[in-house]
Design an enzyme around this catalytic site. Structure first.
Site, PDB file in Angstrom:
ATOM      1  N   ASP A 195      -7.987   7.324   1.434  1.00 48.71           N
ATOM      2  CA  ASP A 195      -7.561   7.009   0.071  1.00 48.71           C
ATOM      3  C   ASP A 195      -8.439   7.657  -0.977  1.00 48.71           C
ATOM      4  O   ASP A 195      -9.544   8.063  -0.691  1.00 48.71           O
ATOM      5  CB  ASP A 195      -7.750   5.506  -0.143  1.00 48.71           C
ATOM      6  N   LYS A 217      -2.190  12.655  -1.820  1.00 51.97           N
ATOM      7  CA  LYS A 217      -1.208  13.742  -1.923  1.00 51.97           C
ATOM      8  C   LYS A 217       0.182  13.339  -1.426  1.00 51.97           C
ATOM      9  O   LYS A 217       1.112  14.119  -1.488  1.00 51.97           O
ATOM     10  CB  LYS A 217      -1.705  14.945  -1.110  1.00 51.97           C
TER      11      LYS A 217
END
Ligand SMILES: C[S@@+](CC[C@H](N)C(=O)[O-])C[C@H]1O[C@@H](n2cnc3c(N)ncnc32)[C@H](O)[C@@H]1O
Length: 405
Positions: A195, A217
């Site tokens: 994360d 992403k």
């Protein structure tokens, strides 16, 4: 000729080991024998209080008299640790007669076995024999174990590597604040799914063949992203890989970790959990603010402030929180802090209640903004506070900052 020792890992579980002597040397040797599962008998007229404690818990037996050769009958290993040279010599003779290896605390050259300096990291045992120089052995042992812990010496598991998912809590940001188990899991992984708030410096230490999937992403939007994460970790584990799901703080504190556990379970993927230092406790702690203090706060309440008071989806009873006397720790609350302060004031908390806002805790940019419930909204604006921040409300802040309140 001085031959080197022949190293061997003794598997002593259930086997009789005799410790002759009940003083401090014996006391130091016994715990490792117990840990190895040995059937330990101490022979000595007297023992230290610590050894007596082990007797009470039934982990060892004690024959309370001087040594006789027959004590070694049936023994696999002898630790000779008395301060009487004649007794030590008698133990050596009796051990030789019975072909039992004997460690001597007083005279290494008279011994038939030497105790190495031992350290453990996970399931690896490090044993160092430094040619009768115990300090040197201990230093080497410490160095090797420290490097294994830090991950600079990587002992990746090639056997018994299990496909599955390990949730690893990375702590509040400083890479030093991840657990030893967490760091090891990272270094042993095939894939790490990380994360934005996970301690990023740790990722740069990963072995080159570990695949890194950056969740930041993945597609945006709260649910879509979580569904995609669940899908990725399950898919990777089902492909036979060892997956680490790496997050900031603790995975189960506003980390959606349990959704991942449920997704894995539903797919039949084994999951293990390695907790992390959670930011509502660790961030104030690093900033010098305790969440409890004797005589000041008998509870601390951790609340997500991502929804303002009165929001139809809010699960928090703000009047109940306002009615508590202890510490309130707010997470994800920078935006809604003014509304939360109002709700606490409306519920009866005094306007001069001290507040500390700790931003970027444990990071080089860490700073603390002090306020009161009455001034919180204005102070956040003045100081242009941005997430991530932990907001601590309560008298513990006064204890930590008497100069300001
Ligand atoms: C989605 S929650 C995740 C919490 C995390 N699972 C934990 O146990 O700490 C994100 C919030 O945690 C808090 N937080 C996490 N790390 C922080 C840090 N280093 N400094 C200040 N606040 C932090 C902030 O309130 C941030 O908005």
């Amino acid at each position: 000729m001085d031959f080197p020792p022949y190293p061997s890992g003794l598997r002593l579980a259930g086997r009789r080991v005799v410790v002759v002597g009940g003083g401090h040397v014996a006391q130091r040797r016994i715990p490792a024998l117990i840990a190895a599962g040995a059937d330990v008998e101490v022979v000595s007229p007297e023992v230290t209080p610590a050894i007596e404690g082990l007797l009470g818990s039934g982990e060892i037996r004690w024959t309370a008299r001087g040594f006789t050769a027959a004590d070694l009958d049936g023994a696999w290993y002898v630790v000779c640790a008395t301060s009487d040279a004649a007794v030590n010599e008698a133990v050596s003779v009796a051990a030789d007669e019975r072909r039992v290896f004997c460690v001597r605390s007083d005279d290494a050259l008279a011994a038939t076995a030497w105790t190495p300096a031992v350290g453990r990291h996970g399931d690896v045992t490090v044993a160092v024999l430094g040619n009768r120089d115990p300090r040197r052995s201990a230093e080497l042992r410490d160095g090797i174990v420290a490097e294994l812990r830090e991950g600079s010496l990587v002992a990746r598991q090639h056997r018994d590597r299990v496909a599955g998912v390990t949730l690893v809590g990375g702590g509040p940001g400083d890479p030093e604040l991840v657990s030893v188990a967490g760091r090891k899991a990272l270094m042993d992984a095939d894939v790490v799914v990380a994360d934005r708030l996970a301690p990023r410096e740790l990722l740069s230490d990963l072995p080159a063949d570990v695949e890194l999937i950056d969740v930041a992403k993945l597609p945006r939007g709260r649910s879509a992203q979580q569904e995609e994460i669940n899908r990725v970790i399950v898919e990777q584990a089902l492909a036979g890989r060892s997956v680490v799901r790496f997050k900031g703080g603790d995975n189960f504190v506003f980390g959606r970790g349990y959704e991942e556990v449920l997704a894995c379970r539903a797919a039949g993927v084994p999951v293990t959990v390695i907790p992390g230092l959670t930011s509502p406790v660790a961030v104030p702690g690093i900033a010098g603010i305790p969440v409890t203090h004797r005589g000041v706060a008998h509870e601390f309440t951790v609340i997500s402030g991502h929804l303002p008071p009165g929001h139809p989806e809010s699960l928090t009873s703000w009047p109940a929180v306002a009615g508590l006397a202890g510490t309130v720790v707010l997470m994800m609350a920078v935006e809604n802090a003014p509304a939360i302060a109002t709700a606490l004031l409306d519920g009866g908390r005094p306007a001069d209640t001290p507040v500390a806002v700790v931003c970027d805790g444990t990071m080089p940019t860490e700073r603390t903004v002090l306020a009161t419930l009455g001034t919180l909204g204005a102070r956040l604006a003045e100081e242009a506070v941005k997430p991530p921040a932990i907001i601590v409300v309560g008298e513990v802040v006064r204890v930590a900052h008497p100069e300001a309140f």
